[in-house]
Design a protein around this motif. Structure first.
Motif, PDB file in Angstrom:
ATOM      1  N   THR A   1     -10.758 -24.956 -37.801  1.00 52.16           N
ATOM      2  CA  THR A   1     -10.826 -23.639 -37.197  1.00 52.16           C
ATOM      3  C   THR A   1     -11.685 -23.739 -35.942  1.00 52.16           C
ATOM      4  OG1 THR A   1     -10.551 -22.441 -39.277  1.00 52.16           O
ATOM      5  CG2 THR A   1     -11.581 -21.247 -37.465  1.00 52.16           C
ATOM      6  N   VAL A   2     -11.112 -23.398 -34.793  1.00 51.10           N
ATOM      7  CA  VAL A   2     -11.808 -23.457 -33.511  1.00 51.10           C
ATOM      8  C   VAL A   2     -12.354 -22.067 -33.197  1.00 51.10           C
ATOM      9  CG1 VAL A   2     -11.586 -23.947 -31.046  1.00 51.10           C
ATOM     10  CG2 VAL A   2     -10.322 -25.321 -32.715  1.00 51.10           C
ATOM     11  N   ILE A   3     -13.633 -22.005 -32.858  1.00 48.48           N
ATOM     12  CA  ILE A   3     -14.300 -20.737 -32.584  1.00 48.48           C
ATOM     13  C   ILE A   3     -14.965 -20.830 -31.216  1.00 48.48           C
ATOM     14  CG2 ILE A   3     -15.977 -19.037 -33.427  1.00 48.48           C
ATOM     15  CD1 ILE A   3     -15.851 -20.658 -36.134  1.00 48.48           C
ATOM     16  N   ASN A   4     -14.663 -19.898 -30.320  1.00 48.08           N
ATOM     17  CA  ASN A   4     -15.289 -19.827 -29.008  1.00 48.08           C
ATOM     18  C   ASN A   4     -16.024 -18.490 -28.892  1.00 48.08           C
ATOM     19  OD1 ASN A   4     -14.205 -22.321 -27.911  1.00 48.08           O
ATOM     20  ND2 ASN A   4     -12.238 -21.287 -27.935  1.00 48.08           N
ATOM     21  N   ILE A   5     -17.324 -18.553 -28.626  1.00 48.59           N
ATOM     22  CA  ILE A   5     -18.148 -17.348 -28.558  1.00 48.59           C
ATOM     23  C   ILE A   5     -18.750 -17.234 -27.161  1.00 48.59           C
ATOM     24  CG2 ILE A   5     -20.147 -16.145 -29.528  1.00 48.59           C
ATOM     25  CD1 ILE A   5     -19.696 -17.662 -32.120  1.00 48.59           C
ATOM     26  N   SER A   6     -18.612 -16.052 -26.539  1.00 55.71           N
ATOM     27  CA  SER A   6     -19.114 -15.817 -25.185  1.00 55.71           C
ATOM     28  C   SER A   6     -20.371 -14.955 -25.240  1.00 55.71           C
ATOM     29  CB  SER A   6     -18.042 -15.123 -24.337  1.00 55.71           C
ATOM     30  OG  SER A   6     -16.874 -15.919 -24.258  1.00 55.71           O
ATOM     31  N   PHE A   7     -21.356 -15.322 -24.403  1.00 54.95           N
ATOM     32  CA  PHE A   7     -22.610 -14.587 -24.323  1.00 54.95           C
ATOM     33  C   PHE A   7     -22.845 -14.126 -22.882  1.00 54.95           C
ATOM     34  CE2 PHE A   7     -23.114 -17.777 -27.642  1.00 54.95           C
ATOM     35  CZ  PHE A   7     -23.732 -17.094 -28.688  1.00 54.95           C
ATOM     36  N   ILE A   8     -23.446 -12.961 -22.754  1.00 60.00           N
ATOM     37  CA  ILE A   8     -24.023 -12.506 -21.485  1.00 60.00           C
ATOM     38  C   ILE A   8     -25.422 -11.991 -21.803  1.00 60.00           C
ATOM     39  CG2 ILE A   8     -23.911 -10.799 -19.629  1.00 60.00           C
ATOM     40  CD1 ILE A   8     -20.934 -10.966 -19.662  1.00 60.00           C
ATOM     41  N   ASP A   9     -26.410 -12.484 -21.048  1.00 57.62           N
ATOM     42  CA  ASP A   9     -27.811 -12.134 -21.294  1.00 57.62           C
ATOM     43  C   ASP A   9     -28.218 -12.427 -22.734  1.00 57.62           C
ATOM     44  OD1 ASP A   9     -28.106 -11.268 -18.662  1.00 57.62           O
ATOM     45  OD2 ASP A   9     -27.468  -9.232 -19.156  1.00 57.62           O
ATOM     46  N   GLY A  10     -27.691 -13.524 -23.296  1.00 61.68           N
ATOM     47  CA  GLY A  10     -28.092 -13.939 -24.632  1.00 61.68           C
ATOM     48  C   GLY A  10     -27.482 -13.140 -25.759  1.00 61.68           C
ATOM     49  N   LYS A  11     -26.518 -12.261 -25.472  1.00 59.16           N
ATOM     50  CA  LYS A  11     -25.876 -11.444 -26.496  1.00 59.16           C
ATOM     51  C   LYS A  11     -24.371 -11.732 -26.537  1.00 59.16           C
ATOM     52  CE  LYS A  11     -29.700  -9.203 -27.413  1.00 59.16           C
ATOM     53  NZ  LYS A  11     -30.409  -9.378 -28.702  1.00 59.16           N
ATOM     54  N   VAL A  12     -23.805 -11.662 -27.732  1.00 56.36           N
ATOM     55  CA  VAL A  12     -22.376 -11.907 -27.893  1.00 56.36           C
ATOM     56  C   VAL A  12     -21.578 -10.784 -27.240  1.00 56.36           C
ATOM     57  CG1 VAL A  12     -20.474 -12.086 -29.557  1.00 56.36           C
ATOM     58  CG2 VAL A  12     -22.660 -13.206 -30.048  1.00 56.36           C
ATOM     59  N   VAL A  13     -20.639 -11.171 -26.356  1.00 56.94           N
ATOM     60  CA  VAL A  13     -19.759 -10.187 -25.707  1.00 56.94           C
ATOM     61  C   VAL A  13     -18.296 -10.432 -26.038  1.00 56.94           C
ATOM     62  CG1 VAL A  13     -21.354  -9.727 -23.806  1.00 56.94           C
ATOM     63  CG2 VAL A  13     -19.658 -11.573 -23.593  1.00 56.94           C
ATOM     64  N   GLY A  14     -18.002 -11.562 -26.678  1.00 53.52           N
ATOM     65  CA  GLY A  14     -16.614 -11.840 -27.030  1.00 53.52           C
ATOM     66  C   GLY A  14     -16.498 -13.050 -27.933  1.00 53.52           C
ATOM     67  N   MET A  15     -15.427 -13.093 -28.709  1.00 52.08           N
ATOM     68  CA  MET A  15     -15.173 -14.228 -29.591  1.00 52.08           C
ATOM     69  C   MET A  15     -13.673 -14.451 -29.692  1.00 52.08           C
ATOM     70  SD  MET A  15     -16.074 -14.838 -33.646  1.00 52.08           S
ATOM     71  CE  MET A  15     -14.637 -13.897 -34.200  1.00 52.08           C
ATOM     72  N   ASP A  16     -13.288 -15.707 -29.731  1.00 50.76           N
ATOM     73  CA  ASP A  16     -11.886 -16.076 -29.904  1.00 50.76           C
ATOM     74  C   ASP A  16     -11.837 -17.195 -30.940  1.00 50.76           C
ATOM     75  OD1 ASP A  16      -9.148 -16.278 -29.544  1.00 50.76           O
ATOM     76  OD2 ASP A  16      -9.333 -17.741 -27.931  1.00 50.76           O
ATOM     77  N   SER A  17     -10.909 -17.116 -31.878  1.00 46.22           N
ATOM     78  CA  SER A  17     -10.796 -18.164 -32.893  1.00 46.22           C
ATOM     79  C   SER A  17      -9.335 -18.415 -33.197  1.00 46.22           C
ATOM     80  CB  SER A  17     -11.537 -17.772 -34.180  1.00 46.22           C
ATOM     81  OG  SER A  17     -10.949 -16.640 -34.781  1.00 46.22           O
ATOM     82  N   PHE A  18      -9.017 -19.650 -33.530  1.00 45.31           N
ATOM     83  CA  PHE A  18      -7.659 -19.992 -33.919  1.00 45.31           C
ATOM     84  C   PHE A  18      -7.701 -21.239 -34.777  1.00 45.31           C
ATOM     85  CE2 PHE A  18      -8.552 -22.003 -29.860  1.00 45.31           C
ATOM     86  CZ  PHE A  18      -8.079 -23.299 -30.014  1.00 45.31           C
ATOM     87  N   HIS A  19      -6.643 -21.428 -35.562  1.00 47.41           N
ATOM     88  CA  HIS A  19      -6.583 -22.572 -36.464  1.00 47.41           C
ATOM     89  C   HIS A  19      -5.825 -23.700 -35.790  1.00 47.41           C
ATOM     90  CE1 HIS A  19      -6.974 -24.545 -40.301  1.00 47.41           C
ATOM     91  NE2 HIS A  19      -5.694 -24.822 -40.309  1.00 47.41           N
TER      92      HIS A  19
END
Length: 218
Positions: A75-93
């Motif tokens: 499972t691939v997980i990509n997490i985006s941060f701005i100013d140290g806070k989560v603003v987006g996430m994308d995941s796929f198998h």
């Protein structure tokens, strides 16, 4: 004594594997615990150190590859941060590749350009995320910076033809618009609407170049 030492080492290994399996569970339900506004520290406590990390100005992305007991592959997980806070996430198998034998006597047809892999519709960039990326690109004064932000923003994200046309509209000249197309074309999901991209260009020569980039014919 050697035998006892080997047994002790094996016991430690079994406990470690069991602990890891307990952390990830038998499904990807743990993804539901990742939400907008979480801090880097909270993500680290849940997923550990990322497999890779990249950043551009205020945007930062962490990437993970996790093995889920109930699913083969990763499972691939990509997490985006701005100013140290989560603003987006994308995941796929990501399934493991399986070799398929092909008889040398079998005729193999060349695939239609639209039949190549495209991200699932569920992975298409939302209107909100696209608007945020559009504003970031538009607000940069220099073209090179604009294109760099665009490349980072669409990485591993699926986009539509209409989103591509809108992003191209930021630029005045066809050459710059074609450069935008080159960076977005691998992620375009709905190539059946590619004519909208071609029609947005000013010159016939540019239209031909766009078709070549998209891998389509007249």
């Amino acid at each position: 004594m050697k035998t006892l030492g080997h047994l002790f080492a094996l016991l430690i290994l079994v406990v470690s594997v069991s602990s890891c399996a307990a952390l990830l569970g038998t499904s990807n339900d743990f993804l539901m615990n990742i939400h907008h506004g979480m801090s880097r520290e909270q993500v680290l406590s849940m997923l550990g150190n990322p497999n890779y990390r990249r950043f551009d100005h205020e945007m930062e992305e962490w990437g993970y590859e996790k093995s889920i007991a109930a699913n083969p592959g990763m499972t691939v997980i990509n997490i985006s941060f701005i100013d140290g806070k989560v603003v987006g996430m994308d995941s796929f198998h990501k399934h493991q590749a399986v070799a398929v034998p092909v008889s040398p006597q079998t005729d193999v047809l060349m695939p239609h350009p639209y039949s190549s892999y495209r991200p699932r519709r569920l992975d298409v960039m939302s209107d909100r995320d696209f608007q945020a990326l559009y504003n970031k690109v538009k607000n940069k004064p220099f073209k090179d910076d604009q294109l760099e932000i665009l490349s980072v923003g669409v990485d591993k994200r699926s986009v539509t033809c209409d989103q591509c046309v809108r992003m191209m509209s930021i630029f005045t000249f066809d050459d710059d618009r074609l450069e935008v197309l080159k960076r977005m074309s691998p992620n375009i999901f709905d190539l059946e609407h590619a004519d909208r991209i071609v029609d947005s260009l000013s010159f016939i020569s540019s239209e031909d170049k766009a078709r070549s980039i998209l891998g389509i014919r007249r």
